[in-house]
Write an enzyme that holds these catalytic residues in place. Sequence first.
Site, PDB file in Angstrom:
ATOM      1  N   HIS A 202      -2.171  27.217  -5.492  1.00 54.61           N
ATOM      2  CA  HIS A 202      -3.567  27.569  -5.767  1.00 54.61           C
ATOM      3  C   HIS A 202      -4.501  27.189  -4.630  1.00 54.61           C
ATOM      4  O   HIS A 202      -5.535  27.805  -4.438  1.00 54.61           O
ATOM      5  CB  HIS A 202      -4.006  27.003  -7.119  1.00 54.61           C
ATOM      6  CG  HIS A 202      -3.483  27.831  -8.243  1.00 54.61           C
ATOM      7  ND1 HIS A 202      -2.272  27.578  -8.832  1.00 54.61           N
ATOM      8  CD2 HIS A 202      -3.960  28.963  -8.815  1.00 54.61           C
ATOM      9  CE1 HIS A 202      -2.048  28.506  -9.749  1.00 54.61           C
ATOM     10  NE2 HIS A 202      -3.046  29.351  -9.757  1.00 54.61           N
ATOM     11  N   GLU A 449       4.066  36.445 -17.033  1.00 51.95           N
ATOM     12  CA  GLU A 449       4.357  35.652 -15.839  1.00 51.95           C
ATOM     13  C   GLU A 449       5.523  34.691 -16.020  1.00 51.95           C
ATOM     14  O   GLU A 449       5.808  33.871 -15.157  1.00 51.95           O
ATOM     15  CB  GLU A 449       3.113  34.923 -15.329  1.00 51.95           C
ATOM     16  CG  GLU A 449       2.310  34.191 -16.383  1.00 51.95           C
ATOM     17  CD  GLU A 449       1.013  33.595 -15.836  1.00 51.95           C
ATOM     18  OE1 GLU A 449       0.792  33.599 -14.619  1.00 51.95           O
ATOM     19  OE2 GLU A 449       0.222  33.124 -16.661  1.00 51.95           O
ATOM     20  N   ASP A 473       3.529  33.428 -10.668  1.00 60.28           N
ATOM     21  CA  ASP A 473       4.349  32.613 -11.559  1.00 60.28           C
ATOM     22  C   ASP A 473       5.648  33.317 -11.924  1.00 60.28           C
ATOM     23  O   ASP A 473       6.677  32.660 -12.096  1.00 60.28           O
ATOM     24  CB  ASP A 473       3.562  32.247 -12.829  1.00 60.28           C
ATOM     25  CG  ASP A 473       2.651  31.065 -12.569  1.00 60.28           C
ATOM     26  OD1 ASP A 473       3.123  30.092 -11.941  1.00 60.28           O
ATOM     27  OD2 ASP A 473       1.476  31.114 -12.954  1.00 60.28           O
ATOM     28  N   CYS A 520      -1.946  41.105 -11.195  1.00 64.25           N
ATOM     29  CA  CYS A 520      -3.046  40.304 -10.660  1.00 64.25           C
ATOM     30  C   CYS A 520      -2.544  39.144  -9.798  1.00 64.25           C
ATOM     31  O   CYS A 520      -3.323  38.312  -9.362  1.00 64.25           O
ATOM     32  CB  CYS A 520      -3.956  39.796 -11.778  1.00 64.25           C
ATOM     33  SG  CYS A 520      -3.120  38.689 -12.912  1.00 64.25           S
TER      34      CYS A 520
HETATM   35  C1  PEP Z   1      -0.046  34.586 -11.242  1.00 66.22           C
HETATM   36  O1  PEP Z   1       0.671  33.694 -11.684  1.00 66.22           O
HETATM   37  O2  PEP Z   1       0.387  35.554 -10.579  1.00 66.22           O
HETATM   38  C2  PEP Z   1      -1.503  34.564 -11.466  1.00 66.22           C
HETATM   39  C3  PEP Z   1      -2.263  35.565 -11.142  1.00 66.22           C
HETATM   40  O3  PEP Z   1      -2.041  33.430 -11.996  1.00 66.22           O
HETATM   41  P1  PEP Z   1      -2.196  32.073 -11.168  1.00 66.22           P
HETATM   42  O4  PEP Z   1      -1.915  32.393  -9.727  1.00 66.22           O
HETATM   43  O5  PEP Z   1      -3.585  31.584 -11.363  1.00 66.22           O
HETATM   44  O6  PEP Z   1      -1.177  31.194 -11.774  1.00 66.22           O
HETATM   45 MG    MG Z   2      -0.084  32.341 -13.153  1.00 65.05          MG
END
Ligand code: PEP
Ligand code: MG
Length: 599
Positions: A202, A449, A473, A520
């Site tokens: 992140h 995910e 994920d 996403c």
């Molecule tokens: C993902 O896991 O692809 C996602 C968009 O959520 P995050 O990156 O916040 O875990």
């Molecule tokens: Mg995620």
Amino acid sequence: MSFQVFGLPVSRGVAIGRAVLVASSRVDVAHYFIDEERVEAEVMRLRSARDAVASELSTLQRELPAEAPAELSALLDVHLMLLHDETLTGATKHWIHERHYNAEWALSAQLEVLARQFDEMEDEYLRERKADLEQVVERLLRAMARGPASSFAPAPGGRPRDFAGEDPLVLVANDIAPADMLQFKRSVFTGFITDVGGKTSHTAIVARSMDIPAVVGAREASRIIRQDDWIVIDGDAGIVIVDPSPIVLEEYRFRQRQSDLGRERLSRLRHTPAVTLDGERVELLANIEMPGDAIAALEAGAVGVGLFRSEFLFMNRQGELPGEDEQFEAYRAAVEAMNGLPVTIRTVDIGADKPLDRMSANELRHEHALNPALGLRAIRWSLSEPGMFRQQLRAILRASAFGKVRLLIPMVAHLSEARLTLETLTRARQQLIEAGKAFTDIEVGAMIEVPASALTLPAFLRYFDFVSIGTNDLIQYTLAIDRADEAVAHLYDPWHPAVLGLLARVIAQARAAGKHVSVCGEMAGDPEFTELLLAMGLRSLSMHPSRIASIKERVLRTDARRWAQQLERILAADEPEAECRRAAQLLLSGRADSSQNEQ
Ligand code: PEP
Ligand code: MG
């Protein structure tokens, strides 16, 4: 002497600037420039803080009880001595005078210089004095926070001063927690380097959303780069060049200009609808972390927000979570800013590499010695805190009275989680009705995910109106690779046939069921995957606003129908990446349809 450090590229482009080393524990120190006429006042702030700490330490020493160990008094002596040492406060003034750093920044810059000198000392006793120095600096920073604020400090939410004539700056740190990274969104830095972290950690995601070159997982970078070194960040290759030669510098300046020109060219696509060569309309949405990011989303030409990572509202609050009204205001701000375009708000995804308090993934792993990615995160955490969860759901529902809101649930793996979530939502609705608060009907979606929900999608589709695939994920859990760990980053492979197979399957099943499906995760913003995702039938992608123009350019050049004819072969290949390249070449040379017939 020039040398290179290798890491993982997380945000493209070239940054050239002087290194600013920041200790991970001190990234919350404000960084801004002050004007020439403010220099003396800033030095005064430092001096007043020093006097305040001196009197604090003297008082402590005077009031030490008789039975206190003698070492304590000796320690305070050491602290007083360090406080008055020219190498600390005297040299700190240099950063204010010469570099126009604000006093707090100047002090932490000097601490980094001295800490390194201490680290290199032969004598163990002297080496250990580094901790004393850090304590003295901590006291000085606290004294400054108590004293009058610099009249040059940027207003909350405002951009720090960044005036012409200053050398550009590149931040170098061992690790930065995602929430701390967020604060650098409004900062003076033109690039980032961290020692640890994976490409889809992140911290890296937030760096990428800032659209400035960044390299993570550069291992020893913060140890071998010195304060003020000249640095080139090659964000495309993941290379950091320290103290570059004039020829190398010239080459990178050229590339920097080229990349600026490229961006300018792409920005002209802002109002062009994303439609493939064969007429398929593609929805390009934005991922945001804070309501203020909605502006960048609109400017980039996003047709909505596909992922609002609401957890960033919950971080670094010393245990006090945002209440319903505070959350409602934040969601409403994003919804109103998007002006009628849809805003997909994901319920809090706390846990794994996004702890509530200021801790990086690395610190988490070391402190708790367990794997937080498999622990109480996302919907698991929300369901374990039903009061908090209802509060968030009420806030999101209330925002729906001000525009088009969609609710997204992270990391669903069990049908029981789906059922419990919907029950909690029903209860939240009832509570709002009882309280006479307005809201409208909203669609509820699940993030796909974890392989469990990807493999049993039809069952989940009975509960949800739409799905959004979180590839970051999904890759982590399919391949058992911690996305935040640079030691296994080379195995984090979005091209793995298992990952692509799951993706294709989820997209096809959702479409067959007539449910909206989007991606996403970071793959959505990576042009290397655009044709393949379109070939799978995907027509909605959500990404950082800064990625939208590049992806749109790809979409405009893609014939989705002809790519779809290549899909089966790519998915069946041992090396899908190579097969995908081959398909691209075939399509480019116009031989794809005939070669298909040869099979
Ligand atoms: C993902 O896991 O692809 C996602 C968009 O959520 P995050 O990156 O916040 O875990
Ligand atoms: Mg995620």
